[in-house]
Write a protein that holds these residues in place. Structure first.
Motif, PDB file in Angstrom:
ATOM      1  N   PRO A   1      30.056  36.529  38.482  1.00 57.87           N
ATOM      2  CA  PRO A   1      29.985  37.895  37.670  1.00 57.87           C
ATOM      3  C   PRO A   1      28.681  38.586  38.324  1.00 57.87           C
ATOM      4  CG  PRO A   1      30.731  36.469  36.096  1.00 57.87           C
ATOM      5  CD  PRO A   1      30.351  35.827  37.463  1.00 57.87           C
ATOM      6  N   ALA A   2      27.557  37.953  38.567  1.00 57.57           N
ATOM      7  CA  ALA A   2      26.543  38.382  39.220  1.00 57.57           C
ATOM      8  C   ALA A   2      26.830  39.029  40.332  1.00 57.57           C
ATOM      9  CB  ALA A   2      25.376  37.199  39.461  1.00 57.57           C
ATOM     10  N   ASP A   3      27.499  38.787  41.343  1.00 59.13           N
ATOM     11  CA  ASP A   3      28.081  39.334  42.606  1.00 59.13           C
ATOM     12  C   ASP A   3      28.758  40.842  42.672  1.00 59.13           C
ATOM     13  OD1 ASP A   3      27.323  37.122  43.925  1.00 59.13           O
ATOM     14  OD2 ASP A   3      29.085  36.030  43.750  1.00 59.13           O
ATOM     15  N   LEU A   4      29.193  41.198  41.172  1.00 61.11           N
ATOM     16  CA  LEU A   4      30.052  42.431  41.419  1.00 61.11           C
ATOM     17  C   LEU A   4      29.213  43.723  41.491  1.00 61.11           C
ATOM     18  CD1 LEU A   4      32.114  41.414  37.928  1.00 61.11           C
ATOM     19  CD2 LEU A   4      32.710  40.914  40.432  1.00 61.11           C
TER      20      LEU A   4
ATOM     21  N   VAL B   1      38.112  30.588  41.487  1.00 59.71           N
ATOM     22  CA  VAL B   1      37.099  30.755  40.501  1.00 59.71           C
ATOM     23  C   VAL B   1      37.630  30.431  39.171  1.00 59.71           C
ATOM     24  CG1 VAL B   1      36.122  32.811  41.719  1.00 59.71           C
ATOM     25  CG2 VAL B   1      37.834  33.355  40.183  1.00 59.71           C
ATOM     26  N   THR B   2      38.978  30.282  38.894  1.00 63.09           N
ATOM     27  CA  THR B   2      39.514  30.014  37.494  1.00 63.09           C
ATOM     28  C   THR B   2      39.611  28.485  37.389  1.00 63.09           C
ATOM     29  OG1 THR B   2      41.866  29.931  38.283  1.00 63.09           O
ATOM     30  CG2 THR B   2      40.616  32.007  37.515  1.00 63.09           C
TER      31      THR B   2
ATOM     32  N   PHE C   1      41.797  31.502  33.575  1.00 64.04           N
ATOM     33  CA  PHE C   1      42.300  32.736  33.929  1.00 64.04           C
ATOM     34  C   PHE C   1      41.724  33.850  32.743  1.00 64.04           C
ATOM     35  CE2 PHE C   1      44.830  30.899  37.153  1.00 64.04           C
ATOM     36  CZ  PHE C   1      44.624  31.883  37.991  1.00 64.04           C
ATOM     37  N   GLU C   2      41.636  33.171  31.244  1.00 60.33           N
ATOM     38  CA  GLU C   2      41.078  33.900  30.522  1.00 60.33           C
ATOM     39  C   GLU C   2      39.563  34.050  30.556  1.00 60.33           C
ATOM     40  OE1 GLU C   2      40.640  33.837  25.454  1.00 60.33           O
ATOM     41  OE2 GLU C   2      42.087  32.552  26.503  1.00 60.33           O
ATOM     42  N   THR C   3      38.820  32.885  30.761  1.00 64.17           N
ATOM     43  CA  THR C   3      37.434  32.568  31.070  1.00 64.17           C
ATOM     44  C   THR C   3      36.851  33.536  32.061  1.00 64.17           C
ATOM     45  OG1 THR C   3      37.377  30.401  30.049  1.00 64.17           O
ATOM     46  CG2 THR C   3      35.497  30.889  31.127  1.00 64.17           C
TER      47      THR C   3
ATOM     48  N   GLN D   1      34.364  36.699  31.667  1.00 63.05           N
ATOM     49  CA  GLN D   1      32.849  36.474  32.178  1.00 63.05           C
ATOM     50  C   GLN D   1      32.630  37.708  33.085  1.00 63.05           C
ATOM     51  OE1 GLN D   1      33.055  32.417  33.883  1.00 63.05           O
ATOM     52  NE2 GLN D   1      32.025  31.728  32.060  1.00 63.05           N
ATOM     53  N   TYR D   2      33.623  38.152  34.052  1.00 65.26           N
ATOM     54  CA  TYR D   2      33.610  39.392  34.717  1.00 65.26           C
ATOM     55  C   TYR D   2      33.590  40.490  34.065  1.00 65.26           C
ATOM     56  CZ  TYR D   2      35.082  36.714  39.012  1.00 65.26           C
ATOM     57  OH  TYR D   2      35.147  35.767  40.062  1.00 65.26           O
TER      58      TYR D   2
END
Length: 240
Positions: free
Chosen positions: A195-198, A215-216, A223-225, A229-230
């Motif tokens: 998420p910090a890379d977005l 990533v999942t 896929f939910e997590t 987070q994103y």
């Protein structure tokens, strides 16, 4: 290059709406054609779903049946999420994809995705939006040759680097493609994108993030997590 004829632009519309909110649209690339994975991604906040047919999924090594072998799946997914763009990879060989193109349109898929070398020429006229993936062997200037209406997937990371951290070198590759094309640019999680890379991805010109098993993990819950987070990471990112 033929002119792109598009009957549905649902995926583009979702990506552009997210872009207007200064967010990356999230496309869940499901390794298994199973409603549980789709439901998990949607609960987490994914904006679109991508399935796989007629190939071995590269990152997960899951063997996917052909679209003809799962004729009712698209209808079930449409009932589950009537407003969510649905797309699919139809195979990894031009002949396999060509055989499935007409059925894909009949089933109501919104977009078709595949590597450039695996897409038959008539994919440009198939009806659903076309998401063309360039890999690490594709000349970068191909990005500027896509016809209007096609979308670009930047699958440009070498397979030996899958799962590693996102680097400046990766961002420069994406930025180079952005400079070369006006097509909507989708970055897949070949690297372990956090998420910090977005914000850095958006700065490099990405319009959407396609996330999957790197990533999942292999389970549906991931896929939910990951999506949650994103989405949370985007909300926490400072805006100008």
């Amino acid at each position: 290059m033929p002119t792109r004829s598009v009957s549905s632009q649902r995926l583009s519309a979702v990506i552009l709406a997210a872009k207007a909110r200064q967010e990356l649209a999230l496309i869940a690339s499901l390794p298994v054609n199973d409603l549980a994975y789709a439901q998990a991604a949607l609960r987490g906040g994914a904006h679109a779903l991508k399935l796989h047919f007629g190939l071995t999924h590269r990152a997960s090594q899951q063997v996917a049946p052909t679209l003809a072998d799962q004729p009712g799946l698209i209808a079930r997914l449409r009932d589950l999420a009537p407003d969510v763009p649905l797309g699919a990879v139809l195979g990894d060989q031009p002949g396999t994809v060509d055989a499935a193109l007409d059925l894909a349109a009949e089933c109501g898929l919104d977009f078709i995705s595949g590597y450039a070398h695996a897409l038959p020429a008539r994919a440009f006229e198939a009806g659903p939006e076309l998401l063309v993936a360039l890999d690490d062997r594709s000349p970068p200037n191909w990005a500027g040759l896509l016809p209007p209406g096609a979308l670009l997937e930047a699958s440009v990371i070498q397979h030996t680097e899958y799962g590693g951290p996102l680097t400046v070198a990766d961002l420069l590759k994406y930025a180079d493609l952005r400079r070369r094309t006006g097509a909507l640019l989708i970055v897949p999680t070949q690297k372990h994108i956090r998420p910090a890379d977005l914000a850095a991805l958006r700065a490099a010109g990405a319009d959407a993030l396609m996330y999957g098993v790197i990533v999942t993990g292999p389970d549906a819950a991931g896929f939910e997590t990951a999506a949650a987070q994103y989405r949370a990471g985007e909300r926490l990112t400072d805006r100008p």
